[in-house]
Design a protein around this motif. Structure first.
Motif, PDB file in Angstrom:
ATOM      1  N   ARG A  51       1.330  -3.629   9.292  1.00 18.77           N
ATOM      2  CA  ARG A  51       0.507  -3.385   8.143  1.00 18.77           C
ATOM      3  C   ARG A  51       0.188  -2.124   8.236  1.00 18.77           C
ATOM      4  O   ARG A  51      -0.409  -1.772   9.257  1.00 18.77           O
ATOM      5  CB  ARG A  51      -0.547  -4.267   7.912  1.00 18.77           C
ATOM      6  N   GLY A  52       0.381  -1.297   7.253  1.00 23.05           N
ATOM      7  CA  GLY A  52      -0.250   0.080   6.872  1.00 23.05           C
ATOM      8  C   GLY A  52       0.753   1.125   7.189  1.00 23.05           C
ATOM      9  O   GLY A  52       0.561   2.227   6.896  1.00 23.05           O
ATOM     10  N   ARG A  53       1.816   0.718   7.670  1.00 25.18           N
ATOM     11  CA  ARG A  53       3.068   1.508   7.748  1.00 25.18           C
ATOM     12  C   ARG A  53       4.144   1.194   6.714  1.00 25.18           C
ATOM     13  O   ARG A  53       5.170   1.859   6.718  1.00 25.18           O
ATOM     14  CB  ARG A  53       3.883   1.409   9.348  1.00 25.18           C
ATOM     15  N   LEU A  54       3.927   0.170   6.077  1.00 20.21           N
ATOM     16  CA  LEU A  54       4.973  -0.403   5.176  1.00 20.21           C
ATOM     17  C   LEU A  54       4.305  -0.447   3.814  1.00 20.21           C
ATOM     18  O   LEU A  54       3.187  -0.538   3.485  1.00 20.21           O
ATOM     19  CB  LEU A  54       5.420  -1.827   5.516  1.00 20.21           C
ATOM     20  N   HIS A  55       5.319  -0.050   2.739  1.00 23.46           N
ATOM     21  CA  HIS A  55       4.747  -0.189   1.408  1.00 23.46           C
ATOM     22  C   HIS A  55       6.101  -0.500   0.584  1.00 23.46           C
ATOM     23  O   HIS A  55       7.234  -0.064   0.615  1.00 23.46           O
ATOM     24  CB  HIS A  55       4.330   1.086   0.831  1.00 23.46           C
ATOM     25  N   ILE A  56       5.739  -1.808   0.009  1.00 24.70           N
ATOM     26  CA  ILE A  56       7.012  -2.510  -0.830  1.00 24.70           C
ATOM     27  C   ILE A  56       6.729  -2.379  -2.437  1.00 24.70           C
ATOM     28  O   ILE A  56       5.475  -2.781  -2.731  1.00 24.70           O
ATOM     29  CB  ILE A  56       7.297  -4.059  -0.470  1.00 24.70           C
ATOM     30  N   THR A  57       7.526  -1.786  -3.196  1.00 23.72           N
ATOM     31  CA  THR A  57       7.695  -1.971  -4.502  1.00 23.72           C
ATOM     32  C   THR A  57       8.658  -2.472  -5.336  1.00 23.72           C
ATOM     33  O   THR A  57       9.738  -2.382  -4.708  1.00 23.72           O
ATOM     34  CB  THR A  57       7.265  -0.306  -4.998  1.00 23.72           C
ATOM     35  N   LYS A  58       8.371  -2.746  -6.694  1.00 19.80           N
ATOM     36  CA  LYS A  58       9.468  -3.537  -7.235  1.00 19.80           C
ATOM     37  C   LYS A  58       9.582  -2.757  -8.774  1.00 19.80           C
ATOM     38  O   LYS A  58       8.485  -2.732  -9.152  1.00 19.80           O
ATOM     39  CB  LYS A  58       9.488  -4.946  -7.276  1.00 19.80           C
ATOM     40  N   ASP A  59      10.626  -2.670  -9.254  1.00 19.07           N
ATOM     41  CA  ASP A  59      10.959  -2.015 -10.581  1.00 19.07           C
ATOM     42  C   ASP A  59      11.656  -3.004 -11.217  1.00 19.07           C
ATOM     43  O   ASP A  59      12.801  -2.766 -11.198  1.00 19.07           O
ATOM     44  CB  ASP A  59      11.434  -0.676 -10.457  1.00 19.07           C
ATOM     45  N   ASN A  60      11.109  -3.981 -11.776  1.00 15.24           N
ATOM     46  CA  ASN A  60      11.855  -5.035 -12.556  1.00 15.24           C
ATOM     47  C   ASN A  60      13.083  -4.477 -13.879  1.00 15.24           C
ATOM     48  O   ASN A  60      13.934  -5.090 -14.041  1.00 15.24           O
ATOM     49  CB  ASN A  60      11.019  -6.133 -13.240  1.00 15.24           C
ATOM     50  N   ALA A  61      12.250  -3.491 -14.482  1.00 19.25           N
ATOM     51  CA  ALA A  61      13.048  -3.022 -15.418  1.00 19.25           C
ATOM     52  C   ALA A  61      14.373  -2.181 -14.863  1.00 19.25           C
ATOM     53  O   ALA A  61      15.388  -2.177 -15.519  1.00 19.25           O
ATOM     54  CB  ALA A  61      12.247  -1.829 -16.214  1.00 19.25           C
ATOM     55  N   LYS A  62      14.300  -1.825 -13.639  1.00 19.82           N
ATOM     56  CA  LYS A  62      15.408  -1.101 -13.119  1.00 19.82           C
ATOM     57  C   LYS A  62      16.074  -1.930 -12.112  1.00 19.82           C
ATOM     58  O   LYS A  62      17.193  -1.669 -11.545  1.00 19.82           O
ATOM     59  CB  LYS A  62      15.183   0.093 -12.145  1.00 19.82           C
ATOM     60  N   ASN A  63      15.670  -3.551 -12.058  1.00 19.43           N
ATOM     61  CA  ASN A  63      16.391  -4.338 -11.107  1.00 19.43           C
ATOM     62  C   ASN A  63      16.408  -3.771  -9.564  1.00 19.43           C
ATOM     63  O   ASN A  63      17.312  -4.119  -8.900  1.00 19.43           O
ATOM     64  CB  ASN A  63      17.548  -4.845 -11.530  1.00 19.43           C
ATOM     65  N   THR A  64      15.410  -3.188  -9.000  1.00 19.05           N
ATOM     66  CA  THR A  64      15.278  -2.586  -7.790  1.00 19.05           C
ATOM     67  C   THR A  64      14.040  -3.026  -7.091  1.00 19.05           C
ATOM     68  O   THR A  64      13.033  -3.188  -7.454  1.00 19.05           O
ATOM     69  CB  THR A  64      15.497  -1.055  -7.862  1.00 19.05           C
ATOM     70  N   VAL A  65      14.237  -3.035  -5.885  1.00 23.39           N
ATOM     71  CA  VAL A  65      12.850  -3.133  -4.924  1.00 23.39           C
ATOM     72  C   VAL A  65      13.290  -2.266  -3.841  1.00 23.39           C
ATOM     73  O   VAL A  65      14.333  -1.857  -3.467  1.00 23.39           O
ATOM     74  CB  VAL A  65      12.769  -4.675  -4.060  1.00 23.39           C
ATOM     75  N   ALA A  66      11.938  -1.646  -3.238  1.00 23.97           N
ATOM     76  CA  ALA A  66      11.863  -0.487  -2.455  1.00 23.97           C
ATOM     77  C   ALA A  66      11.029  -0.791  -1.410  1.00 23.97           C
ATOM     78  O   ALA A  66      10.163  -1.478  -1.428  1.00 23.97           O
ATOM     79  CB  ALA A  66      11.597   0.913  -2.928  1.00 23.97           C
TER      80      ALA A  66
END
Length: 122
Positions: free
Chosen positions: A65-80
């Protein structure tokens, strides 16, 4: 059939950052909770981070925790996944995985990408 395709792996110097991306095809990202899981040589798979169907809830393994950041863009069908302050111990194959529940935390995901290699040099 849902398919996942990771990108963004490669060779990184220790102390650096990396952004991994996963494209969901054959389905819609908002129908799945998505996760990043890694497996280092000789070690078991490790759940790093997960994000809910809507993207409103996230989970991070406590040790990172603190070194990771997860994001999701449902419009683009992606997760990063962004990883900071990398060390050689972060060298592993990183997988994107999907589950049709609103939020799933585990290792038995229904769908998996082929993985992308991340190598951190000292």
């Amino acid at each position: 059939q849902v398919q996942l395709k990771e990108s963004g792996g490669g060779l990184v110097q220790a102390g650096g950052s990396l952004r991994l991306s996963c494209l969901v095809s054959g389905g819609y990202a908002d129908a799945y909770s998505l996760a990043w899981i890694r497996q280092a040589p000789g070690k078991e798979r490790e759940l790093l981070a997960a994000i809910s169907q809507t993207g409103s809830s996230t989970y991070y393994t406590s040790s990172k925790r603190g070194r990771l950041h997860i994001t999701k863009d449902n419009a683009k069908n992606t997760v990063a996944l962004r990883m900071d302050n990398l060390t050689p111990e972060d060298t592993a194959v990183y997988y994107c995985a999907a589950d049709p529940h609103s939020m799933y935390l585990g290792l038995e995901y229904d769908y998996w990408g082929q993985g992308t290699q991340v190598t951190v040099s000292s």
